[in-house]
Each structure stands twice: as structure tokens, then as C-alpha cells.
Design a protein around this motif. Structure first.
Motif, mmCIF file in Angstrom:
data_model
loop_
_atom_site.group_PDB
_atom_site.id
_atom_site.type_symbol
_atom_site.label_atom_id
_atom_site.label_comp_id
_atom_site.label_asym_id
_atom_site.label_seq_id
_atom_site.Cartn_x
_atom_site.Cartn_y
_atom_site.Cartn_z
ATOM 1 N N SER A 464 0.855 -1.186 0.000
ATOM 2 C CA SER A 464 0.000 0.000 0.000
ATOM 3 C C SER A 464 0.888 1.232 0.000
ATOM 4 O O SER A 464 1.943 1.240 0.658
ATOM 5 C CB SER A 464 -0.918 0.019 1.223
ATOM 6 O OG SER A 464 -1.614 1.247 1.301
ATOM 7 N N GLU A 466 0.043 3.831 1.465
ATOM 8 C CA GLU A 466 -0.315 4.539 2.690
ATOM 9 C C GLU A 466 0.678 4.241 3.811
ATOM 10 O O GLU A 466 1.343 3.205 3.825
ATOM 11 C CB GLU A 466 -1.721 4.130 3.143
ATOM 12 C CG GLU A 466 -2.796 4.335 2.105
ATOM 13 C CD GLU A 466 -3.071 5.799 1.826
ATOM 14 O OE1 GLU A 466 -2.780 6.644 2.708
ATOM 15 O OE2 GLU A 466 -3.579 6.111 0.732
ATOM 16 N N HIS A 467 0.733 5.165 4.768
ATOM 17 C CA HIS A 467 1.422 4.943 6.035
ATOM 18 C C HIS A 467 0.358 4.927 7.123
ATOM 19 O O HIS A 467 -0.480 5.828 7.202
ATOM 20 C CB HIS A 467 2.466 6.025 6.298
ATOM 21 C CG HIS A 467 3.680 5.899 5.444
ATOM 22 N ND1 HIS A 467 3.688 6.236 4.110
ATOM 23 C CD2 HIS A 467 4.930 5.438 5.726
ATOM 24 C CE1 HIS A 467 4.889 6.019 3.603
ATOM 25 N NE2 HIS A 467 5.664 5.526 4.557
ATOM 26 N N ASN A 482 -4.826 5.277 8.178
ATOM 27 C CA ASN A 482 -3.611 5.978 7.778
ATOM 28 C C ASN A 482 -3.395 7.183 8.685
ATOM 29 O O ASN A 482 -4.200 7.459 9.591
ATOM 30 C CB ASN A 482 -3.644 6.367 6.299
ATOM 31 C CG ASN A 482 -4.735 7.388 5.965
ATOM 32 O OD1 ASN A 482 -5.344 7.987 6.857
ATOM 33 N ND2 ASN A 482 -4.973 7.596 4.676
#
Length: 743
Positions: A464, A466-467, A482
Motif C-alpha cells: 500500500s 499509505e502509512h 492511515n
């Protein structure tokens, strides 16, 4: 058995096996050997006792009939042949079998004390016969071993089988005008032995086309065919030679750009006529400009001998072609840019390999073959440019090979940061790293480990961009927030528990509605989150677990607000029940109450789609609904209070101990943690002992648990691991272990 004494002139044969040492004496009807040549071919039977190749360590014997020719000059080796007549061997253990060998060729050495029979066709077989005194100093007669004694005998008269009985001639079937080629012949006696001292007379039936001299050298004269005839000792044979017009050109059709010392390459060429058409079957000759650099045989087979440049020429009588190429040094070693690397899961690292010769000189332009030691690429992959990609946590060697010389690169695939939190489903586990990346391991039949997860025995990076900052899991799905509070889910999506549109099992989807969340909780087939203090849920609502104020069996893929208007600071979900805690510690729960898990002091089979005040006389700092009961830690005292299930409908302390700071539920199991970090677990199923060291952040799946060690921060997991959900690569129940891949 005693060892044989040294024999003059006997060559060193370190690989041979001594079969027997036979004492020799003369007796019976013998004829003194003398110096006269022994005429004829002699028959004898020899029984050898001792250790035979097929006999093993037991005493065995072999019997065969020997046909022995004249030994020649005393002290000099001479060749004779042993041909078996229905030979057998037998051993002390009663095993008997036909002897497997067909023909034995022996060299014979003689001095004043010994005769040595030494095979030339099989180096693991020889016989030493010790003589008595000097009674056999002349030419040897023909001896056989009988009743423990060598007996000399000789057949009188000439043996007709010694006369030539087979004669054959052969040579090239075609040649060009002006070309030469030599014919050959073979003569054998009745024992199939070659007679190479006879004179051959050669003639050509058509000398206008081809001639042949007394030595068998043929010369092409003009196009046509000629029979070549050979004669000796009253025997005659012939073959047909065709003389062809010379080729107009010869073309090399296959040649190397270069070869390596000791490597070979089969060059190919074709002769052509004046119009460029191939002339099949033409005799071509090959030659090397420098045999010390490369040799070439009559078929065009080139072998590199030493570094340098060589020209290989192919000829067809009057025309030729050539090809020049280098012979390169042989690779002696391969060195790597690093003996070992750590590659992040989902990340890549470049490695290089350098080939060197025996003097340590770098060899450029040599292709490198890379191979991941895990074979199926489940831990790391490597492309043919040396780019390593981490796939699943764990160690995996990588092999670099240049021209059959290999070296090993130790590679470890691991997470890119320590784990700060874990979330556990029924048969899978996930961890959130300090980098915001999520890693999952265990069962992946329903996509629980994230999109395109490669393996299940070790951690996989959830792919992904995202973090993430928050993670939750239950059943067969996982969700995360996130850093901006956006929710994303993946795994099983049978009832819309992923919350995305379009939904789909195994895919990561963004939870619809555009809400931002601060907390997440995953139930068996539903998910809830807190947005600005309000609870929102999506997924299955058959028992009112979405808190919508109504129940149904529909799939709800979009979040809807939990009715009641309560503002929550924490939210938790069980199998079919969810609970929220207010800032004042009040517990409000909704969903199933069939075992009294809502804390009303009663149980019923009715869906409760509106939050109810659970255990209203108590306030809590933490709450954990399970499959049949709910437990919470009371505010201030830290006592664990539980209700529902077979142990009572009203809230009651689990024990008299206070000071607990954490509570977690998974299926029918619970774990609690006291202020010192000691973990206590209990439940209805078999649950191994928790770690004995101080832990925090404990989370439970259906039959396994994970928590972080206080101090080191490393994650430990324990419990059921049928699907490797503990992350150590094992599929057997175990005590606390570290999931693979933690840095």
C-alpha cells in the motif's frame, strides 16, 4: 592372506584390489618351459580364493577358463586374454551368481620369484602367483590351478584358430578430385584377436577415377566411382569410393564468438557448388592455427587450451574458410559486492558479482546467473541483474554463478522497522511498524495478509502507498487507519465488513463515506470505528451488532452511525457484540446478548441494535467483549470484572487481585496484564502459558496471542500456530516465539 612381494617392472596401480596370492608348485604331468616358443593356444582353469569386487568382505571364489597366448621374453610384459567359459562366483554366505565380466586383458610380469597377472581392462582385479625357487626362469608354459597346485600342460600341434579368419577393409565413401584419403583394414584370427603383422595388397578397379598405393593412400583423379580392393592371406574385401568434383566454396555456419579454456564448441561448415547450393556429404578437414591455444578435431570440435587468439580453418580440397576468435581464461573465483545483505520486505537492494581468473585478474563480460536459494522465491527473489527483492521474512541464500563457479550471498528479508502494535484474527496476525508499514503472517486463503501476499510462513509487507497509525483485525479481515485517519480494510468480505465500494475478498479497499477515524475495532464479520467520538459500524447486522437501531441480514458496506448519541473515547468488538467507553468510563454495548454478554444481568436471543448501559454500577478503563462473555478493568482499582457465559450474568471480579492495566479478548479466551507487565491468560480452549517476562500491548486471536516485551520492544507470540500465525515459520504449537523479520 599375505601381501604380494614387489615385482620388478610392475607399474604403480593405486586403485587396484588384491584378489589372492597363490602358492605355485609344479607337479603331475608337466613339460619344462625351456627357451623354445610355446606353440598353440592353451586352456586352463583357475580358481581364485579371496576378496572379489562383487564378493564384499566375505571370502569368495571365481572360476573361469583361461586362453593364454605366448608370454614372450622373460621379464618383459606381454598381453594375453582370459575368456570365461560359463564362469560363476560364489561366497561363504552361500550367494552364487554368474560372473558379470565378459573378457579380461592381462599384462604379465615375471622375475625370478613372481609372476604377476595384472588386468588392463579392469584395474580392480589382479593376481600374483609366487613361484618356487627358479624352476620357471625360461619361457612360461601354460599353467592351471588344480587341487591346490599349479600344473603345467601344453597342447601339441598347431591351433587352426590362430590362422586369419576375418578380413575387412574400409575407408571414406567419397572424396574430391585432387583429395587424398587412406584406407584401412582389419584381420582377426579365430579367437577374434587382431593380426596386425600381415601384408595388405591394395588395388583400384577404376584407376581412371581413383588410385591407391601399397600403403592404402587413395587419390581422387576424376569424377566417378571406383572399387578399392584389399587382399591378405587368401582373404579379400572391398569398398566403393566415389570421386566428386571439387567444391566451389566452403562456408562456416556455426562458430563461437569466444570460448573458455577447457570448454568446447562444435563448429559446423558446409561445402557449396558454384551456384551456392550445399554439397552434403563432402569430406571437410579442420585445422587450428595454434593448437597450444585451441585444438580442433576432424568433426570441427574445438577445445580451448590456453588464453590467446586462434584461427580455425576448414578445407574442402582446394577451397577453405576460417574464423578467428579469442580463447578466454577460465573463471577461478567469484566475489560479491557484499558477503551478506539485509533487504526490507517489499524493498530491493542491488548486488554485483565479479569474476576473476586464477591470478586474481578481473574478467569482464562474463554473464552472471543469479538464483534465490529459497527456490520458489517465497523469501526473496533476484533478477538476472542482481536486484534482490524481499518477499517474506526470513533468511535465504542467493547463489551467483559464473561459468560453473559459484559463490553464496547471505540474504535476510526483514521489516523496515520495529513493531509498535499487533492485531490478530482467527488464523492470521498483523503488526504495525514504526515506519507506518503493516506486515502480516499466517493464513491467507481469504486475502488476510494483504493484496498479492507471497507466503504465509513469515511476515509479508501489506502492499500500500499509505502509512498507517492504527490497526485492528478479527475473523478473516484486517483494517487500518492511515496517518490522516482514513480507514482501509482487506481480507474476507462476505458481509461488507471491509466497508468499501466495490467490495471484494482479497482486495484492499478504502472504507467508503469519507470519514476520518481515531479508533478501530474489528468483530467477526463487522467493523466499527470512532469518528469525533461517535461510533460508526459496517458489515453484518443480523444481531444488531452495527448499532443502527434495527437488525437485518443485509450486507452494509457503508459505515452508519451507532444510535444513542453517546460520545466514546474507546471502542472494542467481539464475535457478535461491540462496546464503547465514554470519557467517564461508562460501558455501552450492543449486538448479541444470547449468553448475557451485554451486562444487563439477563440473557436473551433478541438482537440489541441500540446501545445499552452495561454493568451500570461500574466504570471501566478498558473493556473487551469476547464470544460468550465480556470483561473490563474497573476504574481506579484495576480489578477485572466479567459477565456473561456459564460463569454468571452479573458482573463479578475474576479474582481478588487489583492493579490490572490491560485486558484483551479473542474468541473464548482472555488475557490481562498487571502493572508489572505480567500476562495472565485463560479461556475455554487449550491456551499455552504466556511469556514469563514483562509485556505490554497484548492482543488475542481465536487461539493465539501477541504482545511486546517491555524494554526491548520486540514482539512475542504464543498459542495455536496451525497456519504459522505466530510468525516464526513453524506450523506446530509452541511457547512464546519472535515473529521472523523483526529488525
Amino acid at each position: 592372506m599375505r601381501a604380494p612381494q614387489a615385482t620388478a617392472g610392475l607399474p604403480t596401480r593405486p586403485a587396484v584390489m588384491l584378489l589372492a596370492i597363490l602358492a605355485l608348485s609344479c607337479g603331475g604331468e608337466t613339460e619344462p618351459p625351456g627357451d623354445a616358443a610355446v606353440a598353440g593356444l592353451w586352456n586352463a582353469t583357475v580358481t581364485i580364493h579371496g576378496q572379489l569386487p562383487l564378493g564384499g568382505p566375505v571370502a569368495c571364489s571365481v572360476s573361469w577358463a583361461m586362453k593364454i597366448d605366448d608370454f614372450g621374453t622373460p621379464g618383459a610384459p606381454d598381453l594375453f586374454t582370459v575368456v570365461p567359459f560359463t564362469p560363476v562366483y560364489s561366497c561363504d554366505n552361500g550367494y552364487t551368481s554368474p560372473w558379470e565380466y565378459k573378457t579380461y586383458s592381462f599384462l604379465v610380469y615375471q622375475d625370478s620369484s613372481q609372476v604377476v597377472f595384472l588386468t588392463t581392462s579392469r584395474l580392480d582385479t589382479f593376481l600374483v602367483a609366487t613361484l618356487s625357487g627358479s624352476s620357471l626362469t625360461g619361457r612360461l608354459g601354460k599353467y592351471f590351478y588344480q587341487d591346490g597346485t599349479f600344473r603345467a600342460t601344453r597342447r601339441s600341434g598347431a591351433d587352426p584358430n590362430l590362422q586369419p579368419s576375418m578380413f575387412a577393409v574400409f575407408g571414406s565413401d567419397n572424396m574430391e578430385i585432387g583429395d587424398t584419403s587412406r584406407a584401412a583394414a582389419r584381420t582377426e584370427d579365430g579367437y577374434l584377436r587382431e593380426l596386425d603383422t600381415l601384408t595388405i595388397t591394395w588395388t583400384s578397379r577404376s584407376p581412371a577415377y581413383a588410385t591407391i598405393d601399397d600403403g592404402g593412400l587413395m587419390h581422387g583423379v576424376s569424377p566417378g566411382t571406383a572399387w578399392m580392393v584389399g587382399e591378405t592371406a587368401g582373404l579379400r574385401d572391398s569398398f566403393l569410393m566415389t570421386v566428386l568434383p571439387p567444391a566451389a566454396s566452403v562456408e562456416i555456419t556455426s562458430a563461437p564468438d569466444s570460448i573458455i579454456v577447457s570448454d568446447g564448441y562444435l563448429m559446423q561448415a558446409v561445402a557449396k557448388d558454384g551456384s551456392g547450393q550445399p554439397l552434403p556429404g563432402r569430406h571437410l578437414t579442420w585445422e587450428s592455427s595454434n593448437p597450444a591455444v585451441a585444438t580442433v578435431d576432424g568433426d570441427g570440435g574445438v577445445v580451448g587450451r590456453s588464453p590467446g587468439t586462434v584461427t580455425i580453418t576448414v578445407r574442402s580440397t582446394v577451397v577453405s574458410a576460417n574464423r578467428t576468435f579469442p580463447v578466454l581464461p577460465k573463471v577461478a573465483s567469484v566475489t560479491l559486492s557484499s558477503p551478506g545483505i539485509v533487504v526490507p520486505l517489499g524493498g530491493t537492494l542491488q548486488v554485483t558479482a565479479t569474476a576473476k581468473d586464477s591470478a586474481g585478474n578481473v574478467l569482464t563480460g562474463r554473464p552472471v546467473q543469479w538464483e534465490a536459494g529459497s527456490g520458489d522465491g517465497s523469501i526473496v527473489t533476484i533478477d538476472q541483474h542482481g536486484l534482490v527483492t524481499g518477499v517474506t521474512a526470513g533468511p535465504a541464500p542467493v547463489v551467483a554463478t559464473v561459468e560453473n563457479v559459484s559463490t553464496l550471498l547471505d540474504v535476510t528479508a526483514q521489516m523496515d522497522g520495529p513493531l509498535t502494535a499487533t492485531a490478530l484474527g482467527e488464523q492470521h496476525s498483523c503488526g504495525l511498524a514504526t515506519t507506518g508499514h503493516i506486515y502480516c503472517w499466517g493464513q491467507n486463503a481469504l486475502g488476510q495478509l494483504g493484496p498479492d501476499a507471497a507466503g504465509w510462513l513469515g511476515a509479508n509487507l501489506v502492499a500500500s502507498p499509505e502509512h498507517f497509525s492504527v490497526i485492528a483485525a478479527s475473523g478473516s479481515h484486517t483494517c487500518a487507519l492511515n496517518t490522516a485517519g482514513g480507514a482501509f480494510c482487506w481480507g474476507y468480505d462476505s458481509f461488507g465488513q471491509l466497508g468499501g465500494t466495490p467490495s471484494g475478498t482479497g482486495r484492499m479497499v478504502a472504507v467508503s463515506g469519507g470519514l476520518t477515524f481515531s479508533r478501530l475495532a474489528a468483530g467477526s464479520e463487522f467493523t466499527c470505528g470512532l469518528s469525533s467520538g461517535s461510533a460508526w459500524c459496517w458489515g453484518l447486522n443480523g444481531l444488531g451488532q452495527l448499532g443502527r437501531g434495527s437488525d437485518d441480514l443485509l450486507t452494509h458496506t457503508a459505515p452508519a452511525a451507532v444510535v444513542g448519541g453517546q460520545a466514546f473515547t474507546a471502542i472494542a468488538a467481539g464475535d457478535r457484540t461491540a462496546c464503547g467507553l465514554t470519557a467517564g468510563g461508562q460501558a455501552w454495548c450492543w449486538g448479541s446478548n444470547e449468553t448475557g454478554q451485554l451486562g444487563l444481568g439477563t440473557q436473551d436471543n433478541n438482537p440489541h441494535s441500540t446501545p445499552v448501559h452495561a454493568a451500570p454500577a461500574l466504570t471501566f478503563s478498558a473493556i473487551a467483549p469476547g464470544q460468550h462473555r465480556t470483561c473490563g478493568i474497573t476504574t481506579g482499582s484495576g480489578v477485572v470484572q466479567c459477565w456473561g457465559g456459564s460463569e454468571g450474568l452479573d458482573p463479578a471480579p475474576f479474582d481478588a487481585i487489583s492493579g490490572y492495566v490491560e485486558i484483551a479478548a479473542g474468541g473464548t479466551n482472555f488475557c490481562r496484564v498487571d502493572g508489572a507487565g505480567t500476562v495472565f491468560c485463560w479461556g475455554e480452549g487449550v491456551f499455552p502459558e504466556a511469556p514469563s517476562r514483562a509485556m505490554s500491548g497484548v492482543k488475542l486471536g481465536t487461539g493465539h496471542a501477541c504482545a511486546r516485551q517491555v524494554g526491548s520492544g520486540r514482539t512475542l507470540c504464543w498459542g495455536e500456530t496451525t497456519y504459522a500465525q505466530l510468525g516464526d515459520g513453524s506450523a506446530y504449537p509452541s511457547g512464546p516465539v519472535e515473529p521472523l523479520g523483526q529488525p
